[in-house]
Design a protein around this motif. Structure first.
Motif, PDB file in Angstrom:
ATOM      1  N   GLN A   1       2.468   7.421  -6.711  1.00 51.65           N
ATOM      2  CA  GLN A   1       1.247   6.628  -6.846  1.00 51.65           C
ATOM      3  C   GLN A   1       1.548   5.125  -6.784  1.00 51.65           C
ATOM      4  OE1 GLN A   1       1.925   9.283  -8.759  1.00 51.65           O
ATOM      5  NE2 GLN A   1       0.270  10.677  -8.132  1.00 51.65           N
ATOM      6  N   GLN A   2       2.645   4.714  -7.436  1.00 51.57           N
ATOM      7  CA  GLN A   2       3.037   3.303  -7.403  1.00 51.57           C
ATOM      8  C   GLN A   2       3.415   2.870  -5.994  1.00 51.57           C
ATOM      9  OE1 GLN A   2       6.073   3.536 -10.544  1.00 51.57           O
ATOM     10  NE2 GLN A   2       4.883   2.056 -11.745  1.00 51.57           N
ATOM     11  N   LEU A   3       4.092   3.735  -5.256  1.00 54.58           N
ATOM     12  CA  LEU A   3       4.505   3.399  -3.890  1.00 54.58           C
ATOM     13  C   LEU A   3       3.295   3.294  -2.967  1.00 54.58           C
ATOM     14  CD1 LEU A   3       7.696   5.645  -3.538  1.00 54.58           C
ATOM     15  CD2 LEU A   3       7.601   3.173  -3.903  1.00 54.58           C
ATOM     16  N   PHE A   4       2.336   4.216  -3.085  1.00 55.99           N
ATOM     17  CA  PHE A   4       1.130   4.133  -2.263  1.00 55.99           C
ATOM     18  C   PHE A   4       0.351   2.857  -2.576  1.00 55.99           C
ATOM     19  CE2 PHE A   4       1.333   8.820  -1.333  1.00 55.99           C
ATOM     20  CZ  PHE A   4       1.257   8.697   0.043  1.00 55.99           C
ATOM     21  N   PHE A   5       0.351   2.455  -3.853  1.00 51.95           N
ATOM     22  CA  PHE A   5      -0.352   1.223  -4.215  1.00 51.95           C
ATOM     23  C   PHE A   5       0.352   0.006  -3.622  1.00 51.95           C
ATOM     24  CE2 PHE A   5      -1.645  -2.179  -7.250  1.00 51.95           C
ATOM     25  CZ  PHE A   5      -3.005  -2.105  -7.015  1.00 51.95           C
ATOM     26  N   LEU A   6       1.682   0.052  -3.567  1.00 55.96           N
ATOM     27  CA  LEU A   6       2.433  -1.060  -2.969  1.00 55.96           C
ATOM     28  C   LEU A   6       2.087  -1.241  -1.496  1.00 55.96           C
ATOM     29  CD1 LEU A   6       6.125  -1.026  -4.323  1.00 55.96           C
ATOM     30  CD2 LEU A   6       4.414  -2.838  -4.549  1.00 55.96           C
ATOM     31  N   VAL A   7       1.944  -0.129  -0.774  1.00 54.20           N
ATOM     32  CA  VAL A   7       1.622  -0.257   0.659  1.00 54.20           C
ATOM     33  C   VAL A   7       0.157  -0.596   0.867  1.00 54.20           C
ATOM     34  CG1 VAL A   7       3.448   1.368   1.262  1.00 54.20           C
ATOM     35  CG2 VAL A   7       1.117   2.201   1.040  1.00 54.20           C
ATOM     36  N   ALA A   8      -0.685  -0.370  -0.167  1.00 48.04           N
ATOM     37  CA  ALA A   8      -2.111  -0.662  -0.042  1.00 48.04           C
ATOM     38  C   ALA A   8      -2.429  -2.128  -0.335  1.00 48.04           C
ATOM     39  CB  ALA A   8      -2.920   0.239  -0.973  1.00 48.04           C
ATOM     40  N   ILE A   9      -1.672  -2.754  -1.249  1.00 46.52           N
ATOM     41  CA  ILE A   9      -1.977  -4.128  -1.672  1.00 46.52           C
ATOM     42  C   ILE A   9      -2.016  -5.119  -0.505  1.00 46.52           C
ATOM     43  CG2 ILE A   9      -1.140  -6.095  -3.024  1.00 46.52           C
ATOM     44  CD1 ILE A   9      -0.110  -4.138  -5.076  1.00 46.52           C
ATOM     45  N   PRO A  10      -1.011  -5.129   0.401  1.00 45.44           N
ATOM     46  CA  PRO A  10      -1.093  -6.084   1.522  1.00 45.44           C
ATOM     47  C   PRO A  10      -2.357  -5.903   2.354  1.00 45.44           C
ATOM     48  CG  PRO A  10       1.106  -5.123   1.381  1.00 45.44           C
ATOM     49  CD  PRO A  10       0.237  -4.342   0.457  1.00 45.44           C
ATOM     50  N   ASN A  11      -2.822  -4.659   2.494  1.00 40.16           N
ATOM     51  CA  ASN A  11      -4.032  -4.420   3.286  1.00 40.16           C
ATOM     52  C   ASN A  11      -5.262  -5.001   2.606  1.00 40.16           C
ATOM     53  OD1 ASN A  11      -2.450  -3.046   5.108  1.00 40.16           O
ATOM     54  ND2 ASN A  11      -2.891  -1.033   4.246  1.00 40.16           N
TER      55      ASN A  11
ATOM     56  N   LEU B   1      -8.117   1.374   1.282  1.00 37.22           N
ATOM     57  CA  LEU B   1      -8.718   2.569   0.719  1.00 37.22           C
ATOM     58  C   LEU B   1      -7.964   3.841   1.091  1.00 37.22           C
ATOM     59  CD1 LEU B   1     -12.473   1.671   1.341  1.00 37.22           C
ATOM     60  CD2 LEU B   1     -11.219   1.560  -0.826  1.00 37.22           C
ATOM     61  N   ILE B   2      -7.430   3.900   2.310  1.00 34.21           N
ATOM     62  CA  ILE B   2      -6.752   5.124   2.750  1.00 34.21           C
ATOM     63  C   ILE B   2      -5.489   5.404   1.936  1.00 34.21           C
ATOM     64  CG2 ILE B   2      -5.412   6.106   4.674  1.00 34.21           C
ATOM     65  CD1 ILE B   2      -7.637   5.211   6.529  1.00 34.21           C
ATOM     66  N   PRO B   3      -4.543   4.450   1.795  1.00 34.18           N
ATOM     67  CA  PRO B   3      -3.376   4.743   0.951  1.00 34.18           C
ATOM     68  C   PRO B   3      -3.743   5.039  -0.501  1.00 34.18           C
ATOM     69  CG  PRO B   3      -2.965   2.822   2.322  1.00 34.18           C
ATOM     70  CD  PRO B   3      -4.425   3.138   2.438  1.00 34.18           C
ATOM     71  N   ILE B   4      -4.769   4.340  -1.025  1.00 35.81           N
ATOM     72  CA  ILE B   4      -5.199   4.597  -2.401  1.00 35.81           C
ATOM     73  C   ILE B   4      -5.706   6.030  -2.541  1.00 35.81           C
ATOM     74  CG2 ILE B   4      -6.969   4.037  -4.111  1.00 35.81           C
ATOM     75  CD1 ILE B   4      -4.668   2.092  -4.078  1.00 35.81           C
ATOM     76  N   THR B   5      -6.437   6.513  -1.541  1.00 34.57           N
ATOM     77  CA  THR B   5      -6.949   7.884  -1.574  1.00 34.57           C
ATOM     78  C   THR B   5      -5.810   8.888  -1.515  1.00 34.57           C
ATOM     79  OG1 THR B   5      -8.941   7.115  -0.424  1.00 34.57           O
ATOM     80  CG2 THR B   5      -8.591   9.487  -0.528  1.00 34.57           C
ATOM     81  N   PHE B   6      -4.809   8.617  -0.675  1.00 31.07           N
ATOM     82  CA  PHE B   6      -3.646   9.505  -0.608  1.00 31.07           C
ATOM     83  C   PHE B   6      -2.879   9.541  -1.935  1.00 31.07           C
ATOM     84  CE2 PHE B   6      -3.523   8.852   4.194  1.00 31.07           C
ATOM     85  CZ  PHE B   6      -3.969  10.139   4.459  1.00 31.07           C
TER      86      PHE B   6
ATOM     87  N   GLY C   1      -4.670   1.845   7.858  1.00 28.83           N
ATOM     88  CA  GLY C   1      -4.461   2.652   6.658  1.00 28.83           C
ATOM     89  C   GLY C   1      -3.484   3.786   6.891  1.00 28.83           C
ATOM     90  N   TYR C   2      -3.655   4.501   7.993  1.00 25.57           N
ATOM     91  CA  TYR C   2      -2.729   5.593   8.310  1.00 25.57           C
ATOM     92  C   TYR C   2      -1.329   5.049   8.630  1.00 25.57           C
ATOM     93  CZ  TYR C   2      -6.776   8.733   8.693  1.00 25.57           C
ATOM     94  OH  TYR C   2      -7.903   9.471   8.438  1.00 25.57           O
ATOM     95  N   SER C   3      -1.285   3.897   9.301  1.00 23.58           N
ATOM     96  CA  SER C   3       0.021   3.298   9.620  1.00 23.58           C
ATOM     97  C   SER C   3       0.791   2.981   8.335  1.00 23.58           C
ATOM     98  CB  SER C   3      -0.165   2.018  10.438  1.00 23.58           C
ATOM     99  OG  SER C   3      -0.739   2.287  11.697  1.00 23.58           O
ATOM    100  N   ALA C   4       0.080   2.455   7.340  1.00 20.70           N
ATOM    101  CA  ALA C   4       0.724   2.114   6.080  1.00 20.70           C
ATOM    102  C   ALA C   4       1.173   3.346   5.319  1.00 20.70           C
ATOM    103  CB  ALA C   4      -0.230   1.279   5.218  1.00 20.70           C
ATOM    104  N   ALA C   5       0.381   4.416   5.379  1.00 21.63           N
ATOM    105  CA  ALA C   5       0.645   5.592   4.555  1.00 21.63           C
ATOM    106  C   ALA C   5       1.538   6.633   5.220  1.00 21.63           C
ATOM    107  CB  ALA C   5      -0.680   6.243   4.169  1.00 21.63           C
TER     108      ALA C   5
END
Length: 524
Positions: free
Chosen positions: A81-91, A467-472, A276-280
Motif C-alpha cells: 500500500q505504501q509503495l502504490f501511494f509513492l507511485v501515485a503521489i507524483p501523478n 486514482l488508479i494506483p490508489i485503487t490498486f 495510471g497504468y504506467s505507474a502501477a
C-alpha cells in the motif's frame, strides 16, 4: 531577377520581426504562403525541442514507478500500500500543477517557461540521488521527494499549450500527437532503462545485471544532467510567440465552458488510464508474478523489470496514430472506438486475473535479514514455488490484455487532443463570417481558449494517474490480487460511461430544434 510585391515584403518583414529573448511578433500559421516560407520550419524546430523537454519531464515524473519496486531490495521496509501511494503521489502533484504551467506559457512565453520547467526537474532528481542512499530516511520524506517528481507532469500541459499556437488547424492533430507521444515515450524509456542503469536488470542478455547491487542514485544523476541539457536547448533553439500572450482571467474563462469539463471527463479515461497504468504496472507484475526476497537470491517467476516499459511504449506509439486517425475520420468517432477497445481490454484482464493464484506475502523484515546474511541456504517454500509457476503460465495472456488497454488509451489520447482545438475552432467559426477580420480574430481567440483548455483538461485527466494506483493499493483490501480485480471492475464501468458520454455529446444526431448547437458531423 526576382520580383516581389509589397505584400511579399510585408509578410517577410513581419515573419522575421523579433524582440529580444527570441520573441516572434508576427505569426500566421493559417496563411499558406507564410507557412510554406517561414512557419513550417520554425514550428518544426520548436516542436523537436519541445518533445525533448516534455520527454524528460515524463521520465522524471514516472521515475518512482520503477524505483519504488526496487526500494525493498535496497533495504527499505515498505508495504504494498505504501509503495502504490509513492507511485501515485507524483501523478497527483503533476495533475494539480498543470493549470499554472499552462497559464505560464501565456504569461512568460513558451520558450522561457520550457527553460524554467526543465530547471525545476533538478529538485526531484538531486534529492532522489541523495536520500535513496540513506537507509534511515523515513517514509514521509520519500513521499515529499516523490511529490516533487510531479513537476515533470506539469511539463506536458505547458508544452502542449505552446505547440498548439505554432501549427495550423489542419495539422494540429498530428503535431500535438507527436508532441504528446514524444513525452509519453519518456515513461517507457525510464521504465526500460532505469533497471539497467541502477544494476537491477540486464537487457535481454546483451547487458548483465550489476553484481555490485542496486544503485538507484545513478538514474537520478543521468536525468539531472539531461535537465541541464533541456534548459540549454530551449535557450538556444526555441522561440516565444507574442500571439500566445494572454491574461490569466481570459484563459481561466474556459472554466465556464461546458465542453471543457466534458473533455476533462473523457481525458480521465484516456490519459488518466495511460499514466495510471504506467505507474502501477511494475508493482502489479511484481506482486502477482515475481518473488525475490533479497537481491542475493535468484528470483522466480516473471521479472517485472523486463516488462515494466511495455505498456507505456505501446500507448506512446499509439498516440500519434490516434491523432492521425482523428484528423482523417473525426476525433469523436475515434475516441468512441478507443473506449470500446479499453472496455474489451479490461474484460480480458479480469478474465486472466480470475485464473491467478494469490502469492504468499514476502517474508517479514527479520526473516529478510536472515536470508540476506546466508542467501545460499534459502529455498523457496513449495507453496510459493507452485503459485508462482502457475501464475507464470498465465502471464502472456495478462500482458496481452493489458497491452490492449494501453494501445486504445494511446489512440484515445491522440483523438481527444484533436477534439479540443476543433471544438473551439467550430465555436469561433459559428460566431463569425468567413473572410472577415472578425473571423481571424475569432480564430485566434479560439486558439487561446483551446490552449488554456488543454491545461485544465490535462490537469483533470492526469488525476486518473493518481486514482488508479490508489485503487490498486486499496488499504481496505488486504489481498493485492483481490484489490486488482475490484479495481478493474471499477475501470470497466467507467469506460462504458465514457463511451456513452462521447456518443451522446459529440456523435448523436440532435433534435432539429437543437441542431445549431450540435458538434456532430463537424469533424470533431
Amino acid at each position: 531577377m526576382t520580383l516581389t510585391t509589397p505584400t511579399d515584403d510585408v509578410v517577410t518583414a513581419s515573419a522575421s520581426r523579433r524582440r529580444s529573448g527570441r520573441w516572434i511578433d508576427e505569426w500566421h500559421p493559417e496563411d499558406e504562403k507564410f507557412w510554406a516560407e517561414t512557419g513550417a520550419k520554425t514550428a518544426k524546430r520548436n516542436l523537436i525541442w519541445s518533445i525533448f523537454a516534455e520527454h524528460l519531464g515524463f521520465s522524471v515524473w514516472l521515475i518512482w514507478s520503477v524505483s519504488s519496486a526496487f526500494l525493498v531490495a535496497s533495504g527499505f521496509t515498505f508495504t504494498p500500500q505504501q509503495l502504490f501511494f509513492l507511485v501515485a503521489i507524483p501523478n497527483l502533484v503533476g495533475a494539480l500543477i498543470r493549470i499554472p504551467y499552462t497559464l505560464a506559457v501565456g504569461k512568460f512565453g513558451g520558450r522561457n517557461w520550457t527553460m524554467v520547467s526543465a530547471a525545476l526537474l533538478l529538485i526531484p532528481t538531486l534529492s532522489f540521488a541523495y536520500f535513496v542512499n540513506q537507509p534511515e530516511t523515513p517514509y514521509w520524506a520519500f513521499c515529499l521527494i516523490a511529490a516533487t517528481a510531479g513537476f515533470g507532469g506539469g511539463n506536458f500541459a505547458s508544452s502542449m499549450a505552446n505547440i498548439n499556437f505554432f501549427y495550423p488547424a489542419r495539422l494540429k492533430g498530428a503535431a500535438l500527437g507527436l508532441n504528446a507521444a514524444g513525452g509519453n515515450l519518456g515513461v517507457a524509456i525510464i521504465q526500460f532503462f532505469l533497471p539497467v542503469i541502477v544494476g537491477g536488470a540486464g537487457i535481454f542478455g546483451l547487458v548483465k545485471a550489476s553484481e555490485g547491487g542496486i544503485n538507484l542514485e545513478r538514474a537520478a544523476w543521468v536525468y539531472a544532467g539531461l535537465a541541464v541539457t533541456a534548459v540549454l536547448a530551449a535557450f538556444f533553439f526555441m522561440d516565444n510567440l507574442s500571439s500566445a500572450k494572454s491574461d490569466t482571467k481570459a484563459q481561466l474563462s474556459v472554466l465556464k465552458i461546458k465542453q471543457t469539463w466534458v473533455m476533462s471527463f473523457l481525458y480521465i479515461g484516456t490519459f488518466g488510464s495511460f499514466i495510471g497504468y504506467s505507474a502501477a504496472m511494475p508493482l502489479l507484475i511484481k506482486l502477482n508474478f515475481w518473488r525475490q526476497p533479497v537481491p542475493e537470491v535468484v528470483g522466480i517467476g516473471v521479472n517485472f523489470a523486463f516488462f515494466a516499459f511495455a505498456g507505456a511504449l505501446v500507448g506512446s506509439m499509439a498516440r500519434p496514430l490516434g491523432g492521425h486517425l482523428a484528423d482523417r475520420f473525426g476525433g469523436a468517432k475515434v475516441t468512441l472506438i478507443s473506449f470500446g477497445g479499453m472496455a474489451l481490454g479490461a474484460l480480458g484482464v479480469l478474465w486472466t486475473l480470475s485464473m491467478l493464484e494469490t502469492l504468499p506475502p514476502p517474508p517479514p523484515p527479520e526473516a529478510l535479514a536472515a536470508i540476506k546474511a546466508d542467501p545460499s541456504s534459502f529455498v523457496f517454500p513449495d507453496a510459493v514455488q507452485a503459485a508462482v509457476e502457475s501464475n507464470q503460465g498465465i502471464f502472456p495472456l495478462f500482458l496481452g490484455m493489458f497491452l490492449l488497454i494501453f494501445f486504445f488509451s494511446g489512440i484515445g489520447n491522440g483523438s481527444t487532443y484533436k477534439m479540443i482545438p476543433a471544438i473551439f475552432r467550430t465555436d469561433a467559426e459559428r460566431a463569425s463570417e468567413p473572410g472577415t477580420p472578425e473571423r481571424e480574430a475569432a480564430l485566434l481567440a479560439g486558439t487561446k481558449k483551446a490552449s488554456a483548455a488543454v491545461g485544465i483538461i490535462g490537469a483533470v485527466g492526469a488525476l486518473g494517474g493518481f486514482l488508479i494506483p490508489i485503487t490498486f493499493g486499496s488499504p481496505w483490501v488486504t489481498d493485492p490480487l483481490a484489490a486488482t480485480k475490484t479495481a478493474f471492475l471499477v475501470f470497466l464501468g467507467f469506460y462504458v460511461i465514457c463511451a456513452a458520454v462521447t456518443y451522446v455529446v459529440y456523435l448523436r444526431k440532435p433534435h432539429p430544434a437543437k441542431a445549431a448547437v450540435s458538434y456532430a458531423g463537424v469533424g470533431i
